[in-house]
Design a protein around this motif. Structure first.
Motif, PDB file in Angstrom:
ATOM      1  N   SER A 141       0.658  -1.402  -0.119  1.00  0.00           N
ATOM      2  CA  SER A 141      -0.007  -0.268  -0.198  1.00  0.00           C
ATOM      3  C   SER A 141       1.146   1.061   0.077  1.00  0.00           C
ATOM      4  O   SER A 141       2.559   1.221   0.427  1.00  0.00           O
ATOM      5  CB  SER A 141      -1.074   0.760   1.656  1.00  0.00           C
ATOM      6  N   THR A 142       0.433   2.336  -0.727  1.00  0.00           N
ATOM      7  CA  THR A 142       1.320   3.754  -0.246  1.00  0.00           C
ATOM      8  C   THR A 142       0.232   4.752   0.050  1.00  0.00           C
ATOM      9  O   THR A 142      -1.506   5.045  -0.835  1.00  0.00           O
ATOM     10  CB  THR A 142       2.332   4.148  -1.595  1.00  0.00           C
ATOM     11  N   THR A 143       1.222   5.327   0.538  1.00  0.00           N
ATOM     12  CA  THR A 143      -0.075   6.893   0.537  1.00  0.00           C
ATOM     13  C   THR A 143       0.796   7.525  -0.450  1.00  0.00           C
ATOM     14  O   THR A 143       2.182   8.060  -1.049  1.00  0.00           O
ATOM     15  CB  THR A 143       0.479   8.040   1.312  1.00  0.00           C
ATOM     16  N   THR A 144      -0.250   8.290  -1.603  1.00  0.00           N
ATOM     17  CA  THR A 144       0.246   8.738  -2.811  1.00  0.00           C
ATOM     18  C   THR A 144       1.073  10.169  -3.165  1.00  0.00           C
ATOM     19  O   THR A 144       0.730  11.009  -2.163  1.00  0.00           O
ATOM     20  CB  THR A 144      -1.035   8.820  -4.003  1.00  0.00           C
ATOM     21  N   PRO A 145       1.817   9.849  -4.028  1.00  0.00           N
ATOM     22  CA  PRO A 145       2.475  11.152  -4.574  1.00  0.00           C
ATOM     23  C   PRO A 145       2.208  12.523  -4.324  1.00  0.00           C
ATOM     24  O   PRO A 145       2.185  13.775  -4.146  1.00  0.00           O
ATOM     25  CB  PRO A 145       3.237  10.836  -5.768  1.00  0.00           C
ATOM     26  N   ARG A 146       0.804  12.855  -4.728  1.00  0.00           N
ATOM     27  CA  ARG A 146      -0.143  14.061  -4.850  1.00  0.00           C
ATOM     28  C   ARG A 146      -1.425  13.179  -4.685  1.00  0.00           C
ATOM     29  O   ARG A 146      -2.038  11.759  -4.573  1.00  0.00           O
ATOM     30  CB  ARG A 146      -0.125  14.809  -6.217  1.00  0.00           C
ATOM     31  N   ASP A 147      -2.976  13.671  -4.159  1.00  0.00           N
ATOM     32  CA  ASP A 147      -4.473  13.288  -4.369  1.00  0.00           C
ATOM     33  C   ASP A 147      -4.724  12.770  -5.780  1.00  0.00           C
ATOM     34  O   ASP A 147      -4.107  13.384  -7.015  1.00  0.00           O
ATOM     35  CB  ASP A 147      -5.386  14.240  -4.265  1.00  0.00           C
ATOM     36  N   LEU A 148      -5.168  11.302  -6.265  1.00  0.00           N
ATOM     37  CA  LEU A 148      -5.222  10.987  -7.195  1.00  0.00           C
ATOM     38  C   LEU A 148      -6.860  11.592  -7.174  1.00  0.00           C
ATOM     39  O   LEU A 148      -8.055  11.335  -6.660  1.00  0.00           O
ATOM     40  CB  LEU A 148      -5.392   9.511  -7.212  1.00  0.00           C
ATOM     41  N   VAL A 149      -7.007  12.163  -8.180  1.00  0.00           N
ATOM     42  CA  VAL A 149      -8.699  12.514  -9.007  1.00  0.00           C
ATOM     43  C   VAL A 149      -9.182  12.375 -10.454  1.00  0.00           C
ATOM     44  O   VAL A 149      -9.899  12.349 -10.737  1.00  0.00           O
ATOM     45  CB  VAL A 149      -8.389  14.203  -9.279  1.00  0.00           C
ATOM     46  N   SER A 150      -8.280  11.042 -11.276  1.00  0.00           N
ATOM     47  CA  SER A 150      -9.183  10.170 -11.854  1.00  0.00           C
ATOM     48  C   SER A 150      -8.175   8.778 -12.267  1.00  0.00           C
ATOM     49  O   SER A 150      -7.606   8.419 -11.470  1.00  0.00           O
ATOM     50  CB  SER A 150      -8.281  11.086 -13.603  1.00  0.00           C
ATOM     51  N   GLU A 151      -9.848   7.855 -13.009  1.00  0.00           N
ATOM     52  CA  GLU A 151      -9.242   5.980 -13.114  1.00  0.00           C
ATOM     53  C   GLU A 151      -8.010   6.425 -13.813  1.00  0.00           C
ATOM     54  O   GLU A 151      -7.695   5.358 -13.614  1.00  0.00           O
ATOM     55  CB  GLU A 151     -10.286   6.063 -13.800  1.00  0.00           C
ATOM     56  N   LEU A 152      -7.368   7.403 -14.487  1.00  0.00           N
ATOM     57  CA  LEU A 152      -6.329   7.201 -14.897  1.00  0.00           C
ATOM     58  C   LEU A 152      -4.409   7.089 -13.705  1.00  0.00           C
ATOM     59  O   LEU A 152      -4.491   6.315 -13.706  1.00  0.00           O
ATOM     60  CB  LEU A 152      -5.613   8.514 -16.009  1.00  0.00           C
ATOM     61  N   ASP A 153      -5.280   7.922 -12.670  1.00  0.00           N
ATOM     62  CA  ASP A 153      -4.059   8.100 -11.798  1.00  0.00           C
ATOM     63  C   ASP A 153      -4.271   6.927 -11.218  1.00  0.00           C
ATOM     64  O   ASP A 153      -2.887   6.575 -10.850  1.00  0.00           O
ATOM     65  CB  ASP A 153      -4.504   9.245 -11.343  1.00  0.00           C
ATOM     66  N   VAL A 154      -5.789   6.527 -11.189  1.00  0.00           N
ATOM     67  CA  VAL A 154      -5.862   5.255 -10.202  1.00  0.00           C
ATOM     68  C   VAL A 154      -4.783   4.012 -10.799  1.00  0.00           C
ATOM     69  O   VAL A 154      -4.597   3.157  -9.807  1.00  0.00           O
ATOM     70  CB  VAL A 154      -7.086   4.776  -9.498  1.00  0.00           C
ATOM     71  N   LYS A 155      -5.108   4.232 -12.018  1.00  0.00           N
ATOM     72  CA  LYS A 155      -4.672   2.948 -13.022  1.00  0.00           C
ATOM     73  C   LYS A 155      -3.582   2.970 -13.021  1.00  0.00           C
ATOM     74  O   LYS A 155      -2.568   1.960 -12.738  1.00  0.00           O
ATOM     75  CB  LYS A 155      -5.140   2.816 -14.473  1.00  0.00           C
ATOM     76  N   ILE A 156      -2.239   3.736 -12.871  1.00  0.00           N
ATOM     77  CA  ILE A 156      -1.445   4.072 -12.597  1.00  0.00           C
ATOM     78  C   ILE A 156      -0.812   3.480 -11.480  1.00  0.00           C
ATOM     79  O   ILE A 156       0.353   2.919 -10.856  1.00  0.00           O
ATOM     80  CB  ILE A 156      -1.133   5.578 -12.745  1.00  0.00           C
ATOM     81  N   ILE A 157      -0.897   3.893 -10.302  1.00  0.00           N
ATOM     82  CA  ILE A 157      -0.646   3.267  -9.057  1.00  0.00           C
ATOM     83  C   ILE A 157      -1.036   1.894  -8.199  1.00  0.00           C
ATOM     84  O   ILE A 157      -0.270   0.998  -8.234  1.00  0.00           O
ATOM     85  CB  ILE A 157      -1.143   4.417  -7.899  1.00  0.00           C
ATOM     86  N   LEU A 158      -2.520   1.368  -9.013  1.00  0.00           N
ATOM     87  CA  LEU A 158      -2.510   0.145  -8.921  1.00  0.00           C
ATOM     88  C   LEU A 158      -2.034  -0.679  -9.759  1.00  0.00           C
ATOM     89  O   LEU A 158      -1.223  -1.568  -9.105  1.00  0.00           O
ATOM     90  CB  LEU A 158      -4.146  -0.022  -9.320  1.00  0.00           C
ATOM     91  N   MET A 159      -1.249   0.227 -10.513  1.00  0.00           N
ATOM     92  CA  MET A 159      -0.102  -1.079 -11.387  1.00  0.00           C
ATOM     93  C   MET A 159       0.873  -1.383 -11.192  1.00  0.00           C
ATOM     94  O   MET A 159       1.612  -2.283 -10.954  1.00  0.00           O
ATOM     95  CB  MET A 159      -0.143  -0.745 -13.228  1.00  0.00           C
ATOM     96  N   ALA A 160       1.365  -0.137 -10.363  1.00  0.00           N
ATOM     97  CA  ALA A 160       3.453   0.189  -9.551  1.00  0.00           C
ATOM     98  C   ALA A 160       2.694  -1.302  -8.510  1.00  0.00           C
ATOM     99  O   ALA A 160       3.217  -2.029  -7.929  1.00  0.00           O
ATOM    100  CB  ALA A 160       3.530   1.309  -9.061  1.00  0.00           C
ATOM    101  N   LEU A 161       1.683  -0.615  -8.080  1.00  0.00           N
ATOM    102  CA  LEU A 161       0.749  -1.864  -6.529  1.00  0.00           C
ATOM    103  C   LEU A 161       0.883  -3.699  -7.089  1.00  0.00           C
ATOM    104  O   LEU A 161       1.452  -4.123  -6.421  1.00  0.00           O
ATOM    105  CB  LEU A 161       0.484  -1.526  -6.204  1.00  0.00           C
ATOM    106  N   SER A 162       0.583  -3.531  -8.324  1.00  0.00           N
ATOM    107  CA  SER A 162       0.364  -4.925  -8.846  1.00  0.00           C
ATOM    108  C   SER A 162       1.358  -5.280  -9.144  1.00  0.00           C
ATOM    109  O   SER A 162       1.887  -6.792  -8.964  1.00  0.00           O
ATOM    110  CB  SER A 162      -1.043  -5.011  -9.637  1.00  0.00           C
ATOM    111  N   GLU A 163       2.428  -4.044  -9.846  1.00  0.00           N
ATOM    112  CA  GLU A 163       3.856  -5.144 -10.428  1.00  0.00           C
ATOM    113  C   GLU A 163       4.939  -5.016  -9.138  1.00  0.00           C
ATOM    114  O   GLU A 163       5.199  -6.759  -8.817  1.00  0.00           O
ATOM    115  CB  GLU A 163       4.581  -3.763 -11.087  1.00  0.00           C
ATOM    116  N   SER A 164       4.623  -4.651  -7.452  1.00  0.00           N
ATOM    117  CA  SER A 164       4.945  -4.932  -6.430  1.00  0.00           C
ATOM    118  C   SER A 164       4.590  -6.533  -6.289  1.00  0.00           C
ATOM    119  O   SER A 164       5.516  -7.235  -5.569  1.00  0.00           O
ATOM    120  CB  SER A 164       5.112  -4.002  -5.876  1.00  0.00           C
ATOM    121  N   VAL A 165       3.270  -6.739  -5.680  1.00  0.00           N
ATOM    122  CA  VAL A 165       2.633  -7.705  -5.131  1.00  0.00           C
ATOM    123  C   VAL A 165       3.098  -9.014  -6.224  1.00  0.00           C
ATOM    124  O   VAL A 165       3.512 -10.338  -5.667  1.00  0.00           O
ATOM    125  CB  VAL A 165       1.380  -7.639  -5.219  1.00  0.00           C
TER     126      VAL A 165
END
Length: 304
Positions: A141-165
């Motif tokens: 899990s991560t506190t994001t570098p900035r607030d996420l305001v769109s589905e693209l933002d979320v998709k990028i962070i979820l991909m980074a986390l999924s890569e880790s998992v």
């Protein structure tokens, strides 16, 4: 150190012997905490320095430990402390008396863990050297570098986390049968959702796709998002046999698996930033998150 009634005596006698021997043999002083549980023993070791022994017993902990700032408790970081202060929780005693459901709402499962710590209910034993906890889930899990305001933002962070998992699952020879996501918005509202996979997997693409589908089904964008988490649960061996599916492209799946393995190898040799998915760079700030080296949770403190 936790209190003991072994052949060496009770906790205070052992602590005094340790302090005396270290001072005599090494010429340095130590501060030691004595209690019936690990959390208060650690708190006691920090209570007085540089040369002291503090005992938190079941008779005195409410008079001493509960009056200390909540930030003194193990695993209460600055961010968690700020959240607690907004809830009027300033001391360890305030945390002990707080409503568990409120703590879970604002801090997730960790709120319940900290509530247990504050009340002195953690009586898990000290583990022997070299002991490894059986892995029941792998998450990040991560506190994001900035607030996420769109589905693209979320998709990028979820991909980074999924890569880790996914990388951790492959590294340990596991696949997960369930994907779980956790979401905390900037109003500190927090919840988790999970979904069973059609087939156990450790493929980054499948984990990320499931995580994003869970997000789309469960978040309505009342507030921007401040924190995201992805977890693979119900782990099974990577070698476990499985039933072939007529409607699943096994050739494509095998190619994706090999691609993940190549990415793992390249990053292992040259670092996380050496190879990236192109779509991640639609936001260069978010793309810089190296989730595998961020906060990794091989197993929740309380599982289930």
């Amino acid at each position: 150190m936790t209190a003991s009634t072994s052949i060496k005596g009770d906790g205070m006698k052992i602590a005094k012997e340790i302090s005396s021997r270290i001072k005599y043999e090494l010429g340095v002083t130590v501060s030691i905490g004595v209690s019936w549980n690990k959390i208060f023993a650690k708190l006691g070791s920090d209570y007085k320095k540089p040369d002291a022994i503090t005992e938190f017993s079941k008779d005195n902990y409410k008079d001493i430990a509960w009056k200390l700032p909540v930030g003194d408790l193990l695993m209460v970081g600055r961010s968690t402390e700020r959240t607690m202060k907004k809830l009027g929780i300033c001391t360890i005693g305030d945390l002990a008396g707080a409503e568990p459901s409120i703590l879970e709402t604002y801090l997730g499962k960790m709120g319940l863990v900290l509530h247990t710590f504050a009340n002195g209910w953690d009586e898990t034993p000290v583990l022997v050297e070299g002991y490894k906890v059986p892995i029941k889930s792998i998450g990040n899990s991560t506190t994001t570098p900035r607030d996420l305001v769109s589905e693209l933002d979320v998709k990028i962070i979820l991909m980074a986390l999924s890569e880790s998992v996914g990388a951790r699952l492959r590294e340990n020879g596991f696949q997960c049968r369930t994907v779980e996501i956790s979401i905390r918005d900037n109003g500190l509202y927090h919840f988790t959702r999970q979904c069973k996979l059609d087939r156990a997997s450790n493929l980054t693409e499948e984990i990320a796709r499931t995580a994003f589908e869970l997000f789309q089904k469960n978040y309505n964008w009342e507030h921007p998002i401040r924190s995201l988490g992805v977890r693979g649960c119900d782990l099974v061996s990577e070698e476990m046999p499985y039933q072939l599916d007529l409607f699943m492209d096994e050739t494509k799946r095998e190619k994706i698996k090999k691609m993940d393995q190549v990415v793992d190898e390249i990053r292992g040799r040259f670092g996380y930033q050496s190879i990236q998915r192109a779509f991640m760079y639609q936001d260069k700030i978010l793309a810089q998150l190296n989730a595998k080296e961020h906060t990794v949770h091989p197993q929740a403190y309380f599982h289930g």
